[in-house]
Scaffold this active site. Structure first.
Site, PDB file in Angstrom:
ATOM      1  N   SER A   1      -7.668  34.625   0.417  1.00  0.00           N
ATOM      2  CA  SER A   1      -6.427  35.158   0.978  1.00  0.00           C
ATOM      3  C   SER A   1      -5.261  34.205   0.705  1.00  0.00           C
ATOM      4  O   SER A   1      -5.238  33.070   1.195  1.00  0.00           O
ATOM      5  CB  SER A   1      -6.562  35.360   2.488  1.00  0.00           C
ATOM      6  OG  SER A   1      -5.281  35.639   3.014  1.00  0.00           O
TER       7      SER A   1
ATOM      8  N   HIS B   1      -6.715  38.421  -2.337  1.00  0.00           N
ATOM      9  CA  HIS B   1      -6.333  39.168  -1.134  1.00  0.00           C
ATOM     10  C   HIS B   1      -4.885  38.844  -0.769  1.00  0.00           C
ATOM     11  O   HIS B   1      -4.520  37.680  -0.592  1.00  0.00           O
ATOM     12  CB  HIS B   1      -7.283  38.750  -0.005  1.00  0.00           C
ATOM     13  CG  HIS B   1      -7.198  39.559   1.236  1.00  0.00           C
ATOM     14  ND1 HIS B   1      -7.814  40.791   1.372  1.00  0.00           N
ATOM     15  CD2 HIS B   1      -6.583  39.320   2.418  1.00  0.00           C
ATOM     16  CE1 HIS B   1      -7.588  41.262   2.590  1.00  0.00           C
ATOM     17  NE2 HIS B   1      -6.829  40.391   3.254  1.00  0.00           N
TER      18      HIS B   1
ATOM     19  N   ASP C   1      -1.904  39.602   1.971  1.00  0.00           N
ATOM     20  CA  ASP C   1      -1.678  40.081   3.336  1.00  0.00           C
ATOM     21  C   ASP C   1      -0.208  40.377   3.574  1.00  0.00           C
ATOM     22  O   ASP C   1       0.607  39.451   3.644  1.00  0.00           O
ATOM     23  CB  ASP C   1      -2.131  39.007   4.334  1.00  0.00           C
ATOM     24  CG  ASP C   1      -3.635  38.873   4.400  1.00  0.00           C
ATOM     25  OD1 ASP C   1      -4.303  39.878   4.696  1.00  0.00           O
ATOM     26  OD2 ASP C   1      -4.141  37.761   4.154  1.00  0.00           O
TER      27      ASP C   1
ATOM     28  N   MET D   1       2.553  41.649   6.198  1.00  0.00           N
ATOM     29  CA  MET D   1       2.759  41.821   7.653  1.00  0.00           C
ATOM     30  C   MET D   1       4.216  42.150   7.919  1.00  0.00           C
ATOM     31  O   MET D   1       5.104  41.542   7.306  1.00  0.00           O
ATOM     32  CB  MET D   1       2.406  40.537   8.397  1.00  0.00           C
ATOM     33  CG  MET D   1       1.001  40.050   8.145  1.00  0.00           C
ATOM     34  SD  MET D   1       0.724  38.518   9.067  1.00  0.00           S
ATOM     35  CE  MET D   1      -0.900  38.056   8.452  1.00  0.00           C
TER      36      MET D   1
ATOM     37  N   HIS E   1      -3.733  44.085   1.508  1.00  0.00           N
ATOM     38  CA  HIS E   1      -4.040  44.429   2.903  1.00  0.00           C
ATOM     39  C   HIS E   1      -2.726  44.602   3.656  1.00  0.00           C
ATOM     40  O   HIS E   1      -2.031  43.626   3.938  1.00  0.00           O
ATOM     41  CB  HIS E   1      -4.896  43.292   3.493  1.00  0.00           C
ATOM     42  CG  HIS E   1      -5.222  43.437   4.943  1.00  0.00           C
ATOM     43  ND1 HIS E   1      -5.676  42.387   5.712  1.00  0.00           N
ATOM     44  CD2 HIS E   1      -5.165  44.505   5.785  1.00  0.00           C
ATOM     45  CE1 HIS E   1      -5.889  42.802   6.944  1.00  0.00           C
ATOM     46  NE2 HIS E   1      -5.572  44.080   7.029  1.00  0.00           N
TER      47      HIS E   1
ATOM     48  N   MET F   1      -0.721  45.197   6.781  1.00  0.00           N
ATOM     49  CA  MET F   1      -0.691  45.188   8.254  1.00  0.00           C
ATOM     50  C   MET F   1       0.707  45.620   8.669  1.00  0.00           C
ATOM     51  O   MET F   1       1.517  44.827   9.169  1.00  0.00           O
ATOM     52  CB  MET F   1      -1.034  43.771   8.755  1.00  0.00           C
ATOM     53  CG  MET F   1      -2.503  43.437   8.620  1.00  0.00           C
ATOM     54  SD  MET F   1      -2.830  41.658   8.656  1.00  0.00           S
ATOM     55  CE  MET F   1      -2.570  41.284   6.931  1.00  0.00           C
TER      56      MET F   1
ATOM     57  N   MET G   1     -11.946  43.808  10.317  1.00  0.00           N
ATOM     58  CA  MET G   1     -11.260  42.593  10.781  1.00  0.00           C
ATOM     59  C   MET G   1     -12.190  41.842  11.722  1.00  0.00           C
ATOM     60  O   MET G   1     -12.679  42.411  12.707  1.00  0.00           O
ATOM     61  CB  MET G   1      -9.962  42.934  11.523  1.00  0.00           C
ATOM     62  CG  MET G   1      -8.822  43.442  10.664  1.00  0.00           C
ATOM     63  SD  MET G   1      -8.398  42.428   9.229  1.00  0.00           S
ATOM     64  CE  MET G   1      -8.089  40.822   9.963  1.00  0.00           C
TER      65      MET G   1
ATOM     66  N   ASP H   1     -12.890  40.139   7.053  1.00  0.00           N
ATOM     67  CA  ASP H   1     -11.656  39.343   6.952  1.00  0.00           C
ATOM     68  C   ASP H   1     -11.333  38.675   8.280  1.00  0.00           C
ATOM     69  O   ASP H   1     -11.099  39.362   9.284  1.00  0.00           O
ATOM     70  CB  ASP H   1     -10.517  40.294   6.535  1.00  0.00           C
ATOM     71  CG  ASP H   1      -9.181  39.598   6.341  1.00  0.00           C
ATOM     72  OD1 ASP H   1      -9.126  38.359   6.384  1.00  0.00           O
ATOM     73  OD2 ASP H   1      -8.180  40.329   6.141  1.00  0.00           O
TER      74      ASP H   1
HETATM   75  C1  DX5 Z   1      -5.271  37.856   9.045  1.00  0.00           C
HETATM   76  C2  DX5 Z   1      -5.342  38.194   7.581  1.00  0.00           C
HETATM   77  C3  DX5 Z   1      -6.369  37.429   6.860  1.00  0.00           C
HETATM   78  C4  DX5 Z   1      -6.140  35.937   6.870  1.00  0.00           C
HETATM   79  C5  DX5 Z   1      -7.501  35.330   6.995  1.00  0.00           C
HETATM   80  O1  DX5 Z   1      -4.520  38.777   9.721  1.00  0.00           O
HETATM   81  O2  DX5 Z   1      -5.609  39.581   7.372  1.00  0.00           O
HETATM   82  O3  DX5 Z   1      -6.562  37.894   5.515  1.00  0.00           O
HETATM   83  O4  DX5 Z   1      -5.495  35.423   5.739  1.00  0.00           O
HETATM   84  O5  DX5 Z   1      -7.360  33.975   7.170  1.00  0.00           O
HETATM   85  P1  DX5 Z   1      -8.579  33.049   7.592  1.00  0.00           P
HETATM   86  O6  DX5 Z   1      -9.623  33.209   6.520  1.00  0.00           O
HETATM   87  O7  DX5 Z   1      -7.967  31.691   7.648  1.00  0.00           O
HETATM   88  O8  DX5 Z   1      -9.063  33.550   8.919  1.00  0.00           O
HETATM   89 ZN    ZN Z   2      -6.233  40.222   5.294  1.00  0.00          ZN
END
Ligand code: DX5
Ligand code: ZN
Length: 216
Positions: free
Chosen positions: A6, A31, A33, A35, A64, A66, A135, A173
């Site tokens: 990620s 990956h 993310d 947000m 991903h 969010m 998750m 994840d």
């Molecule tokens: C959290 C993200 C993850 C995050 C995971 O909301 O969706 O992808 O980067 O990070 P670690 O592996 O540090 O928990």
């Molecule tokens: Zn993620």
């Protein structure tokens, strides 16, 4: 085991270097993310950054989202060069329509479940999915503690996939590290996302190689 590092935990001042490390590692995908500060209580990065990542990355992008209303951004995600578009079940009122639109745009469709959302919510769409992302932390931040109930969810999801004849992969994840990766593989996970476990390590590509070497 397929590993999806990620980029949320990468050094944003040295993204090229960190992506190049992933290119030369055993990572299966990258990956990303996204947000929005609404669906989750944090803001990360958006499409201009993913486009820049895509120019350097030689691994498929696993995006991903969010965010609320992810169905409004299917074209934008496709134009970033994403291979997999992950939307949250909790963010989609018309999930079936959104899955169909992701596939019509030429991407693989994945649906993500928050820790409190039961696997059964996917019973009527599982046959259309390329991947399900469970998750194992409440989404929004890297570096959180793994929620052990994820093991029960992986087993229930594996049963649902087997019963329906779906080819969906199971991705996990949040809080994934070398201490729980083998148990996740044994429970039925196919893809492990790892942020801080990879990028905070002294040897990030060594951590990726160790996870990738685990038999699923
Ligand atoms: C959290 C993200 C993850 C995050 C995971 O909301 O969706 O992808 O980067 O990070 P670690 O592996 O540090 O928990
Ligand atoms: Zn993620």
């Amino acid at each position: 085991m397929l590993v999806s590092p990620s980029l949320l935990s990468a050094d944003f001042g040295n993204l090229d270097r960190d992506i190049e490390m992933c290119n030369n590692s055993d990572a299966a995908m990258l990956h990303c993310d996204v947000m929005d500060g609404v669906f989750v209580p944090n803001i990360s990065f958006g499409f201009p950054v993913i486009k820049a990542v895509a120019r350097v990355a030689r691994k498929p992008l696993d995006v991903h989202l969010m965010i609320v209303n992810p169905q409004n951004y299917i074209g934008a995600v496709r134009d970033c060069g994403a291979e997999i578009m992950n939307v949250h079940q909790e963010a989609c009122v018309h999930l079936d329509r959104t899955i169909q639109a992701i596939k019509a745009a030429g991407m693989k469709a994945a649906v993500t479940l928050n820790p409190s959302t039961p696997v059964v919510m996917l019973e009527d769409v599982i046959d259309q999915l390329d991947m399900v992302l469970l998750m194992s932390v409440n989404p929004g931040f890297g570096g959180q503690k793994f929620i052990p109930n994820t093991f029960n969810k992986i087993k229930r999801l594996r049963q649902l996939i087997t019963d329906s004849g779906s080819k969906a992969l199971i991705e996990v994840d949040g809080g994934v590290n070398l201490d729980n990766a083998a148990a996740l593989a044994a429970a039925g996970a196919d893809v492990l996302v790892a942020g801080s476990a990879v990028f905070s390590a002294p040897d990030p590509s060594g951590v990726i190689a160790a996870m990738a070497a685990i038999k699923s």
